[in-house]
Scaffold this motif. Structure first.
Motif, PDB file in Angstrom:
ATOM      1  N   ILE A  65      -9.782 -90.316   8.732  1.00  0.00           N
ATOM      2  CA  ILE A  65      -9.532 -90.473   7.292  1.00  0.00           C
ATOM      3  C   ILE A  65      -8.306 -89.665   6.862  1.00  0.00           C
ATOM      4  N   ASP A  66      -7.456 -90.305   6.053  1.00  0.00           N
ATOM      5  CA  ASP A  66      -6.245 -89.674   5.528  1.00  0.00           C
ATOM      6  C   ASP A  66      -6.447 -89.119   4.127  1.00  0.00           C
ATOM      7  N   ILE A  67      -7.145 -89.889   3.283  1.00  0.00           N
ATOM      8  CA  ILE A  67      -7.263 -89.558   1.852  1.00  0.00           C
ATOM      9  C   ILE A  67      -8.723 -89.665   1.424  1.00  0.00           C
ATOM     10  N   ILE A  68      -9.185 -88.660   0.697  1.00  0.00           N
ATOM     11  CA  ILE A  68     -10.523 -88.695   0.101  1.00  0.00           C
ATOM     12  C   ILE A  68     -10.378 -88.963  -1.398  1.00  0.00           C
ATOM     13  N   TYR A  69     -11.086 -89.986  -1.876  1.00  0.00           N
ATOM     14  CA  TYR A  69     -11.147 -90.290  -3.305  1.00  0.00           C
ATOM     15  C   TYR A  69     -12.509 -89.850  -3.818  1.00  0.00           C
ATOM     16  N   ILE A  70     -12.526 -88.986  -4.853  1.00  0.00           N
ATOM     17  CA  ILE A  70     -13.763 -88.409  -5.364  1.00  0.00           C
ATOM     18  C   ILE A  70     -14.091 -89.020  -6.719  1.00  0.00           C
ATOM     19  N   ALA A  71     -15.230 -89.720  -6.777  1.00  0.00           N
ATOM     20  CA  ALA A  71     -15.643 -90.405  -8.008  1.00  0.00           C
ATOM     21  C   ALA A  71     -17.070 -90.015  -8.379  1.00  0.00           C
ATOM     22  N   THR A  72     -17.395 -88.746  -8.183  1.00  0.00           N
ATOM     23  CA  THR A  72     -18.713 -88.214  -8.526  1.00  0.00           C
ATOM     24  C   THR A  72     -18.673 -87.607  -9.926  1.00  0.00           C
ATOM     25  N   PRO A  73     -19.826 -87.183 -10.481  1.00  0.00           N
ATOM     26  CA  PRO A  73     -19.787 -86.400 -11.724  1.00  0.00           C
ATOM     27  C   PRO A  73     -18.922 -85.142 -11.548  1.00  0.00           C
ATOM     28  N   HIS A  74     -18.396 -84.623 -12.671  1.00  0.00           N
ATOM     29  CA  HIS A  74     -17.463 -83.489 -12.657  1.00  0.00           C
ATOM     30  C   HIS A  74     -17.940 -82.320 -11.815  1.00  0.00           C
ATOM     31  N   THR A  75     -19.221 -82.018 -11.890  1.00  0.00           N
ATOM     32  CA  THR A  75     -19.741 -80.799 -11.295  1.00  0.00           C
ATOM     33  C   THR A  75     -19.629 -80.771  -9.777  1.00  0.00           C
ATOM     34  N   PHE A  76     -19.432 -81.927  -9.145  1.00  0.00           N
ATOM     35  CA  PHE A  76     -19.326 -81.981  -7.693  1.00  0.00           C
ATOM     36  C   PHE A  76     -17.879 -81.960  -7.195  1.00  0.00           C
ATOM     37  N   VAL A  91      -6.237 -85.520  -1.324  1.00  0.00           N
ATOM     38  CA  VAL A  91      -7.352 -85.761  -2.247  1.00  0.00           C
ATOM     39  C   VAL A  91      -6.868 -86.385  -3.549  1.00  0.00           C
ATOM     40  N   PHE A  92      -7.548 -87.452  -3.944  1.00  0.00           N
ATOM     41  CA  PHE A  92      -7.374 -88.047  -5.269  1.00  0.00           C
ATOM     42  C   PHE A  92      -8.731 -87.910  -5.963  1.00  0.00           C
ATOM     43  N   ALA A  93      -8.796 -87.070  -7.007  1.00  0.00           N
ATOM     44  CA  ALA A  93     -10.063 -86.810  -7.701  1.00  0.00           C
ATOM     45  C   ALA A  93     -10.014 -87.366  -9.109  1.00  0.00           C
ATOM     46  N   GLU A  94     -11.107 -87.970  -9.522  1.00  0.00           N
ATOM     47  CA  GLU A  94     -11.189 -88.449 -10.902  1.00  0.00           C
ATOM     48  C   GLU A  94     -11.156 -87.264 -11.862  1.00  0.00           C
ATOM     49  N   LYS A  95     -10.772 -87.550 -13.096  1.00  0.00           N
ATOM     50  CA  LYS A  95     -10.785 -86.509 -14.114  1.00  0.00           C
ATOM     51  C   LYS A  95     -12.243 -86.283 -14.563  1.00  0.00           C
ATOM     52  N   ALA A  96     -12.561 -85.106 -15.019  1.00  0.00           N
ATOM     53  CA  ALA A  96     -11.752 -83.905 -14.936  1.00  0.00           C
ATOM     54  C   ALA A  96     -11.766 -83.403 -13.502  1.00  0.00           C
ATOM     55  N   ILE A  97     -10.580 -83.059 -12.998  1.00  0.00           N
ATOM     56  CA  ILE A  97     -10.460 -82.702 -11.599  1.00  0.00           C
ATOM     57  C   ILE A  97     -11.356 -81.526 -11.238  1.00  0.00           C
ATOM     58  N   THR A  98     -11.465 -80.541 -12.139  1.00  0.00           N
ATOM     59  CA  THR A  98     -12.434 -79.451 -12.009  1.00  0.00           C
ATOM     60  C   THR A  98     -12.993 -79.174 -13.396  1.00  0.00           C
ATOM     61  N   VAL A  99     -14.059 -78.378 -13.465  1.00  0.00           N
ATOM     62  CA  VAL A  99     -14.672 -78.125 -14.771  1.00  0.00           C
ATOM     63  C   VAL A  99     -14.058 -76.929 -15.486  1.00  0.00           C
ATOM     64  N   ASN A 100     -13.260 -76.118 -14.786  1.00  0.00           N
ATOM     65  CA  ASN A 100     -12.612 -74.992 -15.447  1.00  0.00           C
ATOM     66  C   ASN A 100     -11.315 -74.627 -14.731  1.00  0.00           C
ATOM     67  N   ALA A 101     -10.541 -73.754 -15.356  1.00  0.00           N
ATOM     68  CA  ALA A 101      -9.224 -73.386 -14.838  1.00  0.00           C
ATOM     69  C   ALA A 101      -9.313 -72.561 -13.566  1.00  0.00           C
ATOM     70  N   LYS A 102     -10.342 -71.742 -13.447  1.00  0.00           N
ATOM     71  CA  LYS A 102     -10.504 -70.929 -12.241  1.00  0.00           C
ATOM     72  C   LYS A 102     -10.658 -71.825 -11.015  1.00  0.00           C
ATOM     73  N   GLN A 103     -11.484 -72.853 -11.126  1.00  0.00           N
ATOM     74  CA  GLN A 103     -11.648 -73.796 -10.028  1.00  0.00           C
ATOM     75  C   GLN A 103     -10.343 -74.521  -9.735  1.00  0.00           C
ATOM     76  N   PHE A 104      -9.648 -74.931 -10.798  1.00  0.00           N
ATOM     77  CA  PHE A 104      -8.393 -75.657 -10.605  1.00  0.00           C
ATOM     78  C   PHE A 104      -7.388 -74.813  -9.836  1.00  0.00           C
ATOM     79  N   ASP A 105      -7.210 -73.575 -10.266  1.00  0.00           N
ATOM     80  CA  ASP A 105      -6.225 -72.709  -9.615  1.00  0.00           C
ATOM     81  C   ASP A 105      -6.536 -72.538  -8.130  1.00  0.00           C
TER      82      ASP A 105
END
Length: 329
Positions: A65-76, A91-105
């Motif tokens: 696998i080259d690319i993972i597409y994530i289409a789960t609820p935000h919390t996962f 990785v291509f993740a649906e919005k919101a990509i993370t639930v907070n800025a700490k996770q995003f960073d």
């Protein structure tokens, strides 16, 4: 264009739409994962996917696998993004990509360290009309940008048990639809907002039902946003400058921009720009993601998502609203 092996996590409605786009643009989908075996089998049959996994971790670790597409609820998202990046997958993740800025960073830094592309599923980043409008603004046709107004109202049925109103699943208008409004605003702000004012009306479950948000940056450009989960609003954005304004309707998948020039001494003049096809919104996403991988960078898309994540985080902090699973320190 190179054909990539995509793996999908989740089989909800947006995964169905993305699967159709993948089959059109990429030609096939390598694998799909879902913990619900019945939904998994039905999805795989409908979308012509040969490989299925009831354990997403097993699919993530498939070396093909080259690319993972994530289409789960935000919390996962956060955990799956980390696992995929650590497994060497884009990785291509649906919005919101993370639930907070700490996770995003954290995931942004991990993607950088691994030399991998991480992208968020905001369709407006990929619709052709936006490049046309941004070029027009860069050419000075609207003059100096002063104000951005953007609405998003979704009328959800009254159901405290629905995920949209579930605090344990990061429910509420801000993460469900507010990201789109914020992404629109940030697209047309020439600098990151430094001042954020907001007020909120909470739903009975403790998530945000509706809110008003004002952003201002160092260049005194302002954005005013209105969000609601129990009252329909038009998906409408307006960008106003000293020489005119542009109106974009259905802005998440927009194909038209109506421009009014106001600096003419003889009165207002009008122009319409048309570009793209709303039905191909996710196809544009797929094509851009694969182009990012081929060119080795994402045209600055993740930097916009970073600002969106931090704006949403600041808004929620000002409300004093935390999700139960977040750190309490």
């Amino acid at each position: 264009m190179t054909k990539y092996n995509w793996g999908i996590i989740g089989t909800g409605w947006i995964a169905h739409e993305m699967a159709d786009a993948l089959n059109k643009v990429n030609g096939e989908i390598y694998a799909v994962a879902d913990v619900n075996e019945e939904m998994l089998k039905k999805f795989a049959q409908e979308k012509h996917i040969d490989r299925t996994f009831t354990n997403p971790d097993e699919m993530i670790n498939d070396p093909a696998i080259d690319i993972i597409y994530i289409a789960t609820p935000h919390t996962f998202h956060y955990e799956y993004i980390k696992k995929a990046l650590n497994a060497g997958k884009h990785v291509f993740a649906e919005k919101a990509i993370t639930v907070n800025a700490k996770q995003f960073d954290e995931v942004e830094q991990l993607a950088k360290e691994k030399g991998l592309i991480l992208t968020e599923g905001f369709t407006l980043y990929h619709m052709p009309i936006y490049q046309k409008v941004l070029e027009m603004i860069k050419d000075g046709k609207l003059g100096q940008i002063k104000m951005i107004q953007v609405n998003f109202g979704s009328l959800k049925d009254y159901d405290p048990k629905n995920r949209f109103f579930n605090k344990d699943l990061a429910g509420g208008a801000l993460l469900d639809i507010g990201g789109y409004a914020t992404a629109f605003a940030r697209t047309f702000l020439s600098a990151t907002p430094e001042s954020i004012l907001t007020t909120v009306k909470f739903f009975e479950t403790g998530v945000d039902e509706q809110s008003g948000i004002i952003l201002k940056n160092s260049k005194d450009e302002m954005a005013v946003m209105a969000l609601s989960m129990r009252a329909k609003q038009p998906k409408r954005g307006v960008v106003s400058g000293t020489k005119g304004y542009v109106e974009i309707s259905n802005y998440p998948r927009a194909v038209e921009a109506d421009i009014t020039y106001t600096s003419d001494a003889h009165g207002e003049t009008h122009e319409k720009i048309i570009a793209g096809d709303s039905a191909k919104a996710l196809e544009y996403e797929v094509a851009d993601m694969q182009r990012y991988i081929e060119q080795g960078h994402d045209d600055g898309q993740l930097a916009l998502s970073r600002d969106v994540a931090h704006i949403l985080n600041s808004v929620r902090t000002s409300w004093g609203m935390k999700f139960p699973f977040e750190d309490q320190d």
